[in-house]
Design an enzyme around this catalytic site. Structure first.
Site, PDB file in Angstrom:
ATOM      1  N   TYR A 393       0.863  -1.192   0.000  1.00 45.17           N
ATOM      2  CA  TYR A 393       0.000   0.000   0.000  1.00 45.17           C
ATOM      3  C   TYR A 393       0.890   1.229   0.000  1.00 45.17           C
ATOM      4  CZ  TYR A 393      -3.215   3.628   1.495  1.00 45.17           C
ATOM      5  OH  TYR A 393      -3.944   4.788   1.558  1.00 45.17           O
ATOM      6  N   ASP A 473       9.135   1.711   0.504  1.00 44.95           N
ATOM      7  CA  ASP A 473       8.116   2.447   1.243  1.00 44.95           C
ATOM      8  C   ASP A 473       8.220   1.995   2.694  1.00 44.95           C
ATOM      9  OD1 ASP A 473       5.853   3.227   2.582  1.00 44.95           O
ATOM     10  OD2 ASP A 473       4.498   2.902   0.878  1.00 44.95           O
ATOM     11  N   LYS A 501       4.678   8.271   9.366  1.00 50.46           N
ATOM     12  CA  LYS A 501       4.106   7.691  10.590  1.00 50.46           C
ATOM     13  C   LYS A 501       4.929   7.947  11.848  1.00 50.46           C
ATOM     14  CE  LYS A 501       1.032   4.554   8.366  1.00 50.46           C
ATOM     15  NZ  LYS A 501      -0.391   4.717   8.473  1.00 50.46           N
TER      16      LYS A 501
HETATM   17  N1  PMP Z   1       2.676   3.580   2.624  1.00 46.80           N
HETATM   18  C1  PMP Z   1       2.362   2.706   3.580  1.00 46.80           C
HETATM   19  C2  PMP Z   1       3.118   1.423   3.682  1.00 46.80           C
HETATM   20  C3  PMP Z   1       1.318   2.988   4.468  1.00 46.80           C
HETATM   21  O1  PMP Z   1       0.985   2.106   5.407  1.00 46.80           O
HETATM   22  C4  PMP Z   1       0.642   4.221   4.343  1.00 46.80           C
HETATM   23  C5  PMP Z   1      -0.492   4.609   5.292  1.00 46.80           C
HETATM   24  N2  PMP Z   1      -1.150   3.605   5.896  1.00 46.80           N
HETATM   25  C6  PMP Z   1       1.016   5.101   3.331  1.00 46.80           C
HETATM   26  C7  PMP Z   1       2.041   4.754   2.494  1.00 46.80           C
HETATM   27  C8  PMP Z   1       0.303   6.401   3.144  1.00 46.80           C
HETATM   28  O2  PMP Z   1       0.579   7.264   4.205  1.00 46.80           O
HETATM   29  P1  PMP Z   1      -0.415   8.457   4.549  1.00 46.80           P
HETATM   30  O3  PMP Z   1      -1.716   7.853   4.952  1.00 46.80           O
HETATM   31  O4  PMP Z   1       0.290   9.162   5.682  1.00 46.80           O
HETATM   32  O5  PMP Z   1      -0.531   9.313   3.346  1.00 46.80           O
END
Ligand code: PMP
Length: 673
Positions: A393, A473, A501
């Site tokens: 994701y 990521d 995060k």
């Molecule tokens: N990459 C990963 C692996 C994530 O878990 C998330 C959010 N859950 C994101 C990108 C996107 O981050 P944001 O919701 O802060 O835009």
């Protein structure tokens, strides 16, 4: 407005019986506390409140001899003792102090009192979170707040500790705190729990002048290194009063009313899908929280939870962390967003470059999506290619979400540029990259599955061979697997990586980092935002990283997660749920997976699981998002809940778990992990 100090005193302390009448510099602890209470500005009366048990007669006698007011009431229901004392002395405002805090500072207590007497708060304290030496604790509250608690508090621990009901129901009461502006004072412990504590204070006071303040005591300690501290415990503030009491979270009336109200102005009633009603059993879940402390959060109905969602992962240290609060408050006195850059950006960039293997240059943003999208644009600009491969994701922008089933609104031409691949299949990647020109592969280095040997390095090699950019990521794995992210843990360095995060323990900050030759292209593309250099988040991130380093936070996440994992695996086996419930992933971030059973679908089982965990005071979705604040007390309570809920699942499966659901079963938006 009558302000009455009520000092809670008893003889029967388990670790140090009779301590309140022990002598400190020739004076009983209780006398110290009474005298220092009398020095709190504007107070009207000081009352000692002890129990009506014969074991506390000595306290009563002490007060009679010394002409101090003494009130006697229930031994266990201390809340009723306080209420009745306050009623008898016609208090409008009550200041609660305990008799084991002889160094109480009248000036700090005066500030706490002022918050209530000026009507800025119904309740104020100086331990939310603890930022002062343990032993200066005091609370002030209105008679109306006390009466409300007296009439409505149900839990034994709420009645024993007097004020949790008020603190926990922040939708009902205005709660404020007086924090120390000097950092780190919470490491001191000046309360008397043991004879060693008393000996310690004796040594300090033998060097102090009379009429001392907190600052005098700190000076004395600093100037007299020969004074030996007893092996001290962390100042846990109110969390030390938390009991492992079974919580029954069954009332969600306020949450439901607010959800109704929210849906008038907020689509979905929430800002992320994961926090919205569609991801929780709607009739038996909280929808709105009021506050958090450590590993716990409270909802608008006053229910208390051990939180295993941790704000969707940012909260890696715990809620309301005093050190991070301090960093934010300190920066707040200078300003938030400026017209030019600040040095904080350089400090944090240098820090990231020193700890993250792939980081030679850094840019900041707010959300994870900001930086994954920047990384993709950068990779496209650098390679001159359009197509990308995704694995996991990566946020809400077109380039990624176009590859999922929830791609409404994304132009088909954009969707066609992104190919999603399953984890651990190196051959697919090789095939794609060798037959077509790809700008990049962006991937979570791991999530629910562990990488097969050579998988991550294999991808790096393929990318280098065909000129594609490898982006890790690390929005989830960063500051959790290791300070340098999963790339340091697995020993594979990508060209670019994305962090977010946990980077600021809850403050909105993310970063794209990468190798010089790729990041240079950043100067040619357009990646620019008003809030990229917002200083509160930068300050919070610097403080978060410092604390992760200094307190060995990563070790805690690994060992705590591993122990939880082992024990939950054992429970799963014992309940015969081997093929139905599975814990996967690595210790710092275990994922709970559910599988279909002939009579119950995986969604039904998951819905029931969340419903029952919430009922037991555990806020969870589908992973164990543990933090540094999850301690042994929480572990015990969590495992007890897992044990009970998995036993119920085991018992209900064959007849169909849906009969036991109190809400329609929840469904994920799309499955990527
Ligand atoms: N990459 C990963 C692996 C994530 O878990 C998330 C959010 N859950 C994101 C990108 C996107 O981050 P944001 O919701 O802060 O835009």
């Amino acid at each position: 407005m009558k302000k009455v100090i009520i000092i809670q005193a008893r003889m029967g302390a388990s670790r140090f019986p009779g301590k309140v009448l022990e002598l400190l510099k020739g004076k009983e602890l209780l006398r110290w506390v009474v005298e220092r209470s009398l020095a709190i500005p504007t107070i009207d009366q000081v009352v000692v409140a002890t129990s009506d048990s014969p074991s506390d007669d000595k306290i009563n006698d002490f007060c009679t001899i010394n002409k101090m007011e003494c009130f006697r009431g229930s031994e266990t229901d201390v809340l009723s003792r306080f209420y009745k004392a306050a009623e008898q002395y016609n208090a409008d405002i009550i200041i609660r102090i305990t008799a084991d805090c002889p160094l109480l500072d009248p000036h700090i207590a005066g500030q706490v009192l002022r918050l209530v007497s000026s009507r800025s708060a119904d309740y104020a304290s100086n331990v939310l979170p603890p930022t002062w030496p343990d032993g200066l604790d005091c609370e002030a509250f209105t008679m109306a707040a006390l009466e409300n608690a007296y009439k409505n508090a149900m839990r034994n621990s709420d009645r024993e500790h007097v004020t949790p009901y008020i603190r926990n129901n922040q939708h009902l009461f205005k709660v404020r705190n007086v924090s120390s502006s000097v950092p780190g004072l919470q490491a001191h412990r000046w309360t008397v729990d043991t004879p060693e504590d008393l000996a310690y204070l004796e040594q300090i006071l033998s060097q102090s002048k009379s009429g001392f303040t907190t600052w005098d005591i700190l000076d004395t300690i600093e100037l007299n290194p020969q004074i030996k501290r007893p092996s001290s415990e962390r100042n846990e503030g109110f969390s030390k009063s938390l009991k492992e009491e079974t919580t029954h979270c069954v009332n969600f009336k306020n949450s439901q009313a607010l959800l109704k109200q929210a849906s008038n102005t907020i689509p979905l009633g929430a800002q992320t899908f994961s926090k919205s009603y569609i991801q929780f059993p709607e009739n038996t879940s909280p929808m709105f929280l009021t506050h958090g402390l450590g590993a716990r959060v409270w909802d608008v109905d006053g229910n208390e939870y051990i939180d295993l969602i941790s704000g969707l992962m940012p909260v890696v240290l715990g809620y309301n962390d005093p050190d991070i609060n301090h960093a934010i408050q300190n920066q707040l006195t200078k300003g938030i967003s400026f017209s030019l850059s600040t040095e904080l950006e350089i400090q944090l960039a240098e820090k990231l470059c020193s700890i993250i293997p792939s980081a030679e240059k850094v840019r900041f943003a707010k959300n994870g999506t900001d930086v994954t999208s920047a990384a993709i644009r950068l990779a496209r600009a650098y390679t001159g290619r359009d197509k990308v491969i995704v694995c996991g994701y990566h946020g809400w922008q077109d380039w990624y979400i176009g590859s999922t089933t929830r791609n409404k609104g994304v132009p088909k031409t954009v969707c066609d540029l992104t190919t999603s691949v399953p984890y651990n299949d190196l051959d697919i990647i090789k095939k794609l990259i060798s037959t077509e020109a790809y700008a990049s592969i962006i991937m979570e280095p791991c999530n629910s599955q562990e990488p097969l040997p050579g998988y991550l390095q294999g991808i790096k090699d393929v990318c280098e061979k065909y000129g594609a950019i490898l982006i890790f990521d690390e929005i989830v794995t960063g500051f959790r697997f290791s300070l340098g992210g999963a790339q340091r843990y697995f020993g594979v360095t990508p060209h670019l990586s994305c962090f977010g995060k946990a980077m600021g323990n809850g403050m909105p900050i993310s970063a794209i980092v990468g190798q010089n030759h790729v990041m240079k292209e950043m100067e040619e593309i357009f990646f620019s935002g008003t809030f990229g250099g917002e200083t509160l988040s930068l300050a919070a991130s610097l403080a978060t990283i410092k604390k992760i380093e200094n307190e060995n936070v990563i070790n805690h996440l690994w060992s705590y997660g591993a122990d939880m994992g082992r024990k939950i695996d054992q429970i799963i086996l014992e309940k015969g749920l081997g093929g139905i419930v599975k814990l996967s992933g690595y210790a710092p971030w275990k994922i709970v997976q559910f599988f279909d059973h002939p009579h119950s679908t995986s969604f039904e089982i998951k819905t029931f699981f969340i419903q029952e965990m919430i009922r037991r005071g555990v806020l969870i979705n589908s992973s164990l998002n543990i933090s540094f604040s999850h301690g042994e007390l929480e572990k015990h309570a969590l495992l007890k809940s897992f044990e009970e809920v998995l036993a119920l699942i085991g018992g209900y499966l064959n007849k169909g778990i849906n009969q036991h659901l109190q809400s329609p079963s929840i469904r994920p938006l799309f499955k990527v992990r």
